[in-house]
Design a protein around this motif. Structure first.
Motif, PDB file in Angstrom:
ATOM      1  N   GLU A   2      29.205   7.616  24.245  1.00 43.73           N
ATOM      2  CA  GLU A   2      30.406   7.021  24.843  1.00 43.73           C
ATOM      3  C   GLU A   2      31.628   7.907  24.593  1.00 43.73           C
ATOM      4  N   ALA A   3      31.741   8.439  23.365  1.00 41.58           N
ATOM      5  CA  ALA A   3      32.888   9.295  23.060  1.00 41.58           C
ATOM      6  C   ALA A   3      32.860  10.553  23.921  1.00 41.58           C
ATOM      7  N   HIS A   9      35.689  12.431  30.875  1.00 46.55           N
ATOM      8  CA  HIS A   9      36.452  11.734  31.917  1.00 46.55           C
ATOM      9  C   HIS A   9      37.956  12.023  31.782  1.00 46.55           C
ATOM     10  N   ARG A  10      38.466  12.043  30.555  1.00 45.90           N
ATOM     11  CA  ARG A  10      39.894  12.296  30.345  1.00 45.90           C
ATOM     12  C   ARG A  10      40.260  13.743  30.681  1.00 45.90           C
ATOM     13  N   ARG A  11      39.301  14.665  30.557  1.00 44.85           N
ATOM     14  CA  ARG A  11      39.557  16.079  30.870  1.00 44.85           C
ATOM     15  C   ARG A  11      39.513  16.371  32.361  1.00 44.85           C
ATOM     16  N   MET A  12      38.987  15.460  33.175  1.00 45.17           N
ATOM     17  CA  MET A  12      38.759  15.742  34.592  1.00 45.17           C
ATOM     18  C   MET A  12      40.012  16.196  35.351  1.00 45.17           C
ATOM     19  N   ALA A  84      48.385  16.781  35.682  1.00 51.21           N
ATOM     20  CA  ALA A  84      47.576  16.665  34.467  1.00 51.21           C
ATOM     21  C   ALA A  84      48.439  16.863  33.230  1.00 51.21           C
ATOM     22  N   GLY A  85      49.371  17.835  33.311  1.00 49.04           N
ATOM     23  CA  GLY A  85      50.247  18.114  32.174  1.00 49.04           C
ATOM     24  C   GLY A  85      51.206  16.984  31.859  1.00 49.04           C
ATOM     25  N   GLY A  86      51.492  16.148  32.838  1.00 47.26           N
ATOM     26  CA  GLY A  86      52.395  15.023  32.630  1.00 47.26           C
ATOM     27  C   GLY A  86      51.711  13.768  32.118  1.00 47.26           C
ATOM     28  N   ARG A  87      50.405  13.841  31.940  1.00 48.91           N
ATOM     29  CA  ARG A  87      49.659  12.659  31.482  1.00 48.91           C
ATOM     30  C   ARG A  87      49.366  12.760  29.994  1.00 48.91           C
ATOM     31  N   ASP A  88      49.643  11.685  29.274  1.00 52.28           N
ATOM     32  CA  ASP A  88      49.376  11.656  27.836  1.00 52.28           C
ATOM     33  C   ASP A  88      47.889  11.530  27.518  1.00 52.28           C
ATOM     34  N   ASP A  89      47.102  11.006  28.456  1.00 52.40           N
ATOM     35  CA  ASP A  89      45.684  10.771  28.185  1.00 52.40           C
ATOM     36  C   ASP A  89      44.806  11.990  28.480  1.00 52.40           C
ATOM     37  N   VAL A  90      45.392  13.065  29.007  1.00 48.51           N
ATOM     38  CA  VAL A  90      44.609  14.267  29.328  1.00 48.51           C
ATOM     39  C   VAL A  90      44.716  15.235  28.159  1.00 48.51           C
ATOM     40  N   PRO A  91      43.588  15.511  27.480  1.00 54.73           N
ATOM     41  CA  PRO A  91      43.629  16.470  26.371  1.00 54.73           C
ATOM     42  C   PRO A  91      43.874  17.885  26.898  1.00 54.73           C
ATOM     43  N   TRP A  92      44.898  18.543  26.386  1.00 53.62           N
ATOM     44  CA  TRP A  92      45.292  19.871  26.835  1.00 53.62           C
ATOM     45  C   TRP A  92      44.505  20.890  26.037  1.00 53.62           C
ATOM     46  N   LEU A 151      29.667  26.760  30.299  1.00 52.49           N
ATOM     47  CA  LEU A 151      29.405  26.849  28.860  1.00 52.49           C
ATOM     48  C   LEU A 151      30.684  26.622  28.055  1.00 52.49           C
ATOM     49  N   MET A 152      31.796  27.138  28.539  1.00 46.30           N
ATOM     50  CA  MET A 152      33.067  26.908  27.841  1.00 46.30           C
ATOM     51  C   MET A 152      33.409  25.423  27.821  1.00 46.30           C
ATOM     52  N   LEU A 153      33.155  24.733  28.919  1.00 43.58           N
ATOM     53  CA  LEU A 153      33.425  23.292  28.958  1.00 43.58           C
ATOM     54  C   LEU A 153      32.496  22.536  28.012  1.00 43.58           C
ATOM     55  N   GLN A 154      31.236  22.961  27.933  1.00 43.88           N
ATOM     56  CA  GLN A 154      30.280  22.290  27.039  1.00 43.88           C
ATOM     57  C   GLN A 154      30.624  22.508  25.593  1.00 43.88           C
ATOM     58  N   THR A 155      31.063  23.704  25.255  1.00 37.47           N
ATOM     59  CA  THR A 155      31.447  24.020  23.875  1.00 37.47           C
ATOM     60  C   THR A 155      32.578  23.121  23.437  1.00 37.47           C
ATOM     61  N   LYS A 156      33.562  22.926  24.310  1.00 35.26           N
ATOM     62  CA  LYS A 156      34.716  22.083  23.988  1.00 35.26           C
ATOM     63  C   LYS A 156      34.273  20.635  23.779  1.00 35.26           C
ATOM     64  N   VAL A 157      33.346  20.166  24.616  1.00 35.26           N
ATOM     65  CA  VAL A 157      32.865  18.785  24.484  1.00 35.26           C
ATOM     66  C   VAL A 157      32.185  18.607  23.129  1.00 35.26           C
ATOM     67  N   ARG A 158      31.344  19.559  22.736  1.00 36.46           N
ATOM     68  CA  ARG A 158      30.659  19.434  21.448  1.00 36.46           C
ATOM     69  C   ARG A 158      31.643  19.402  20.293  1.00 36.46           C
ATOM     70  N   ASN A 159      32.717  20.194  20.397  1.00 34.92           N
ATOM     71  CA  ASN A 159      33.715  20.221  19.326  1.00 34.92           C
ATOM     72  C   ASN A 159      34.497  18.922  19.229  1.00 34.92           C
ATOM     73  N   GLN A 160      34.536  18.120  20.291  1.00 37.73           N
ATOM     74  CA  GLN A 160      35.308  16.890  20.289  1.00 37.73           C
ATOM     75  C   GLN A 160      34.485  15.664  19.934  1.00 37.73           C
TER      76      GLN A 160
END
Length: 161
Positions: A2-3, A9-12, A84-92, A151-160
């Protein structure tokens, strides 16, 4: 799980902005480097060779339309990035953004290379000897950019997680 899916979803919004910008920017790169600086090809150079003034003019118009489309993609990507930059729920994240840019750039090569070079045959990366090798290399580069970006997107997901 779920996390992970919530984070994805928040990164989309950032991912969508990066992909659209990657498409537009790689279109500009292709048009500026291959069409203008190296003059390897133009949009219709296989169907309308640059042997007459009218063919040169026609290719120039189609190159301009190609650049106009790249410009529209880039503006849309900037608007999406701004939102996207104006949204607080989007992780930068630089890794998410760069990965998305690479996916977009790779998709440009795959789509443009498949449609224009292979299906329609309106131009090739570098016509003449070994043109198929140049066209295949263009597609392979596109696929590598997509995989690297993914792969860069997957790496970031694993770190989060």
């Amino acid at each position: 799980m779920e996390a992970k899916s919530g984070y994805v979803h928040r990164r989309m919004p950032l991912i969508a902005a990066g992909i659209i910008l990657g498409l537009g920017l790689n279109g500009f790169f292709d048009g500026i480097l291959l069409h203008q600086i190296l003059q390897w090809h133009h949009m219709l150079s296989s169907t309308r060779p640059l042997t007459t003034t009218s063919n040169i003019d026609l290719n120039m118009v189609w190159d301009g339309l190609f650049h106009a489309f790249d410009w529209i993609l880039t503006v849309v990507g900037i608007v999406l990035l701004w939102r996207a930059g104006g949204r607080d729920d989007v992780p930068w994240s630089s890794k998410t953004f760069v990965g998305s840019l690479l996916i977009g750039a790779g998709l440009f090569n795959l789509v443009e290379g498949t449609i224009d070079h292979q299906i329609l045959g309106i131009h090739h990366v570098k016509p003449g000897p070994n043109q198929l090798a140049w066209d295949v290399g263009f597609l392979i580069l596109g696929a590598l950019l997509v995989v690297l970006g993914w792969l860069m997107l997957q790496t970031k997901v694993r770190n989060q997680e």
